[in-house]
Design a protein around this motif. Structure first.
Motif, PDB file in Angstrom:
ATOM      1  N   ALA A  28      25.892   7.481  -0.216  1.00 36.53           N
ATOM      2  CA  ALA A  28      27.196   7.972  -0.653  1.00 36.53           C
ATOM      3  C   ALA A  28      27.702   7.198  -1.861  1.00 36.53           C
ATOM      4  O   ALA A  28      28.290   7.785  -2.776  1.00 36.53           O
ATOM      5  N   LEU A  32      28.449   8.781  -5.484  1.00 34.03           N
ATOM      6  CA  LEU A  32      29.757   8.613  -6.110  1.00 34.03           C
ATOM      7  C   LEU A  32      29.614   8.091  -7.539  1.00 34.03           C
ATOM      8  O   LEU A  32      30.312   8.549  -8.449  1.00 34.03           O
ATOM      9  N   VAL A  35      28.446  11.079  -9.677  1.00 38.85           N
ATOM     10  CA  VAL A  35      29.479  12.088  -9.910  1.00 38.85           C
ATOM     11  C   VAL A  35      30.585  11.551 -10.816  1.00 38.85           C
ATOM     12  O   VAL A  35      31.091  12.256 -11.683  1.00 38.85           O
ATOM     13  N   THR A  36      30.954  10.301 -10.623  1.00 43.72           N
ATOM     14  CA  THR A  36      32.083   9.728 -11.347  1.00 43.72           C
ATOM     15  C   THR A  36      31.751   9.394 -12.784  1.00 43.72           C
ATOM     16  O   THR A  36      32.549   9.639 -13.695  1.00 43.72           O
ATOM     17  N   ALA A  95      38.493   7.203  -6.476  1.00 46.77           N
ATOM     18  CA  ALA A  95      37.491   8.229  -6.198  1.00 46.77           C
ATOM     19  C   ALA A  95      37.867   9.552  -6.864  1.00 46.77           C
ATOM     20  O   ALA A  95      39.044   9.894  -6.958  1.00 46.77           O
ATOM     21  N   PRO A  97      38.306  13.628  -7.177  1.00 41.94           N
ATOM     22  CA  PRO A  97      38.703  14.610  -6.154  1.00 41.94           C
ATOM     23  C   PRO A  97      37.467  15.319  -5.600  1.00 41.94           C
ATOM     24  O   PRO A  97      36.469  15.499  -6.288  1.00 41.94           O
ATOM     25  N   ASN A  98      37.562  15.710  -4.362  1.00 43.63           N
ATOM     26  CA  ASN A  98      36.455  16.385  -3.698  1.00 43.63           C
ATOM     27  C   ASN A  98      36.593  17.883  -3.914  1.00 43.63           C
ATOM     28  O   ASN A  98      37.341  18.562  -3.231  1.00 43.63           O
ATOM     29  N   ARG A  99      35.883  18.399  -4.903  1.00 44.10           N
ATOM     30  CA  ARG A  99      35.914  19.832  -5.201  1.00 44.10           C
ATOM     31  C   ARG A  99      34.648  20.465  -4.655  1.00 44.10           C
ATOM     32  O   ARG A  99      33.549  20.166  -5.112  1.00 44.10           O
ATOM     33  N   THR A 100      34.795  21.322  -3.691  1.00 42.31           N
ATOM     34  CA  THR A 100      33.628  21.978  -3.117  1.00 42.31           C
ATOM     35  C   THR A 100      33.271  23.209  -3.928  1.00 42.31           C
ATOM     36  O   THR A 100      34.129  23.870  -4.503  1.00 42.31           O
TER      37      THR A 100
END
Length: 127
Positions: A28, A32, A35-36, A95, A97-100
């Protein structure tokens, strides 16, 4: 739970839960970072820092021995509480945002096959 386990069985179960949590955090954190950080140079630097901090885990046996020498045995578990609480408090700020993606769904058969394959591999290595 590990620090205040009244029996050996509860301690073993709590340690298993800690191991599962650690096994989930490892990929994870790398995901991260991926993605970041979109800039390859920043991503490489972050992975280098991640790797260096992972190498600090080699100090754990020495630190655990010192804690056991000077404090009560549960201190080896309690010392990690502040180390965990600080990052948890920073997650909303750091972190992404968690965009699905509605077009991507969880592939249960592939996940099950991966679990069975890795479990079989681990079993083969252990035997």
């Amino acid at each position: 739970m590990s620090a205040f386990a009244p029996t050996v069985t509860i301690l073993i179960v709590a340690r298993m839960a800690l191991a599962v949590g650690a096994a989930m955090m490892l990929p994870a954190t790398l995901a991260l970072i991926r993605v970041t950080l979109t800039d390859p140079q920043e991503r490489n630097t972050a992975i280098g820092v991640w790797n260096a901090t992972s190498a600090l885990g080699t100090v754990d046996p020495l630190a655990g021995g010192l804690l056991l020498e000077w404090f009560w045995w549960s201190s080896v578990f309690l010392v990690n509480v502040p180390v965990t609480l600080v990052p948890l408090a920073l997650i909303p700020f750091a972190a992404p945002p968690n965009r699905t993606n509605p077009h991507h769904r969880w592939d249960a058969p592939s996940s099950l096959l991966a679990l069975l394959t890795l479990s079989g591999l681990i079993l083969a290595i252990k035997l």
